[in-house]
Design a protein around this motif. Structure first.
Motif, mmCIF file in Angstrom:
data_model
loop_
_atom_site.group_PDB
_atom_site.id
_atom_site.type_symbol
_atom_site.label_atom_id
_atom_site.label_comp_id
_atom_site.label_asym_id
_atom_site.label_seq_id
_atom_site.Cartn_x
_atom_site.Cartn_y
_atom_site.Cartn_z
ATOM 1 N N GLN A 81 0.950 -1.131 -0.015
ATOM 2 C CA GLN A 81 0.273 -0.230 -0.068
ATOM 3 C C GLN A 81 0.983 1.234 -0.046
ATOM 4 N N ALA A 82 1.982 1.148 0.729
ATOM 5 C CA ALA A 82 2.955 2.327 0.725
ATOM 6 C C ALA A 82 3.531 2.728 -0.374
ATOM 7 N N ALA A 103 1.081 4.083 -3.015
ATOM 8 C CA ALA A 103 0.985 5.488 -2.566
ATOM 9 C C ALA A 103 1.857 6.497 -3.000
ATOM 10 N N GLY A 104 3.295 6.042 -2.996
ATOM 11 C CA GLY A 104 4.279 7.034 -3.064
ATOM 12 C C GLY A 104 5.720 6.376 -3.548
ATOM 13 N N PRO A 156 10.057 6.214 -1.416
ATOM 14 C CA PRO A 156 10.083 7.007 -0.615
ATOM 15 C C PRO A 156 9.325 6.614 0.553
ATOM 16 N N GLU A 157 7.788 6.315 0.099
ATOM 17 C CA GLU A 157 6.821 6.079 0.968
ATOM 18 C C GLU A 157 6.977 4.707 1.832
ATOM 19 N N ARG A 174 9.979 3.657 2.781
ATOM 20 C CA ARG A 174 11.015 4.134 3.577
ATOM 21 C C ARG A 174 10.390 5.033 4.741
ATOM 22 N N ALA A 175 9.625 5.793 4.474
ATOM 23 C CA ALA A 175 8.973 6.558 5.468
ATOM 24 C C ALA A 175 8.113 5.483 6.441
ATOM 25 N N SER A 176 7.355 4.771 5.884
ATOM 26 C CA SER A 176 6.512 3.701 6.640
ATOM 27 C C SER A 176 7.450 2.807 7.548
ATOM 28 N N ASP A 221 8.624 5.057 10.429
ATOM 29 C CA ASP A 221 7.770 5.186 11.368
ATOM 30 C C ASP A 221 7.628 4.163 12.393
ATOM 31 N N CYS A 232 13.104 -0.922 -0.488
ATOM 32 C CA CYS A 232 12.218 0.006 -0.699
ATOM 33 C C CYS A 232 11.497 0.093 -1.891
#
Length: 284
Positions: free
Chosen positions: A230-231, A234-235, A238-239, A241-243, A246, A274
């Protein structure tokens, strides 16, 4: 408590004769824990005369027999075992046993000393050898005395391998033949070399925590595949990695050296993972 009842007169007399020596030994042990000098303790000061084998057996039996269910010393055992829910050594397994930080076979005066009795999981108890430290770096970390949680020292990395089994840094477009997750000790620069070597000994030699954490990672990642997909949708990378970052931040609140913190940070730093490599990794 251990000698308060259900004991023969002859055994009681033996154990009572060692009461003061046990108290002195317990004090010396605690001072050595606090000063990190357990390796300097002389085993002959913690055991009866070698010729009095029955005396040594009686001291060890205070733990082996007189802390069994229904025996007078059982509350001491239960208190030690119930201090933690999860194993303070690995942070993974459920506490089911009690371990002697300094082996009772070598230090029988410490057989029933409460601060020498550590809650532990069966896996860590099986890995720990029944030997005393012979140098500073062989002193395994004591959960009651060693405070190193303020510094992050546990790390992980995803290592990608080529067709020849050699490590290489895979890019998004690469197709590694295989991969592995490696947990390792990365001491901060403020640590001296002896402290770093001590933690490495504890991690790799005494308890083989790298193997335990690799198994945990293999079990954990498949459950996160949908979140990664899903991440990524969505992006992109980078998304993902951000997930992961977090996840690492949330897991770091109770324990900065959790295997999960190390895993998620290590994966977040890997471009191939990623960028879609997570599909291959979660397959196992």
């Amino acid at each position: 408590m251990c000698i308060s009842g259900q004991i023969t007169v002859s055994t009681l007399e033996i154990l009572q004769s060692y009461e003061l020596r046990v108290i002195v030994a317990a004090d010396a042990y605690e001072r050595a824990c606090r000063s990190l000098t357990l390796h300097q303790l002389n085993p002959t000061h913690f055991s009866p005369d070698p010729e009095k084998k029955d005396h040594k057996k009686a001291l060890i039996d205070m733990y082996d027999q007189r802390m069994q269910i229904g025996r007078p010393g059982r509350p001491v055992y239960e208190e030690a075992r119930n201090r933690k829910g999860k194993c303070p050594i690995c942070g993974v397994g459920r506490v089911r046993q009690v371990d002697h930080h300094m082996p009772k076979a070598i230090f029988p005066y410490l057989a029933t000393v409460p601060i020498n009795l550590l809650p532990i999981c069966s896996d860590c108890n099986r890995e720990k050898l029944n030997k005393a430290p012979t140098c500073y770096t062989e002193q395994t970390l004591h959960p009651y005395f060693d405070e190193i949680g303020g510094d992050q020292w546990l790390r992980a990395r995803l290592i990608t391998l080529d067709n020849g089994g050699e490590p290489f840094e895979a890019r998004a477009s690469d197709n590694p033949q295989s991969w592995r997750i490696d947990f390792y000790v990365d001491p901060p620069s403020t640590w001296d070399s002896d402290q770093a070597e001590r933690v490495k000994y504890h991690f790799f030699e005494a308890y083989k925590l790298n193997d335990i954490y690799e198994d945990q990672a293999a079990d954990d990642l498949p459950g996160l595949e949908l979140a990664f997909e899903q991440a990524f949708a969505a992006g992109g990378a980078p998304e993902v990695r951000a997930s992961l970052e977090d996840l690492a931040r949330s897991r770091a609140r109770p324990n900065r050296n959790s295997w999960m913190v190390a895993l998620y940070e290590g994966l977040a730093a890997n471009d191939w993972f990623c960028s879609g490599g997570f599909h291959e990794v979660v397959k196992g």
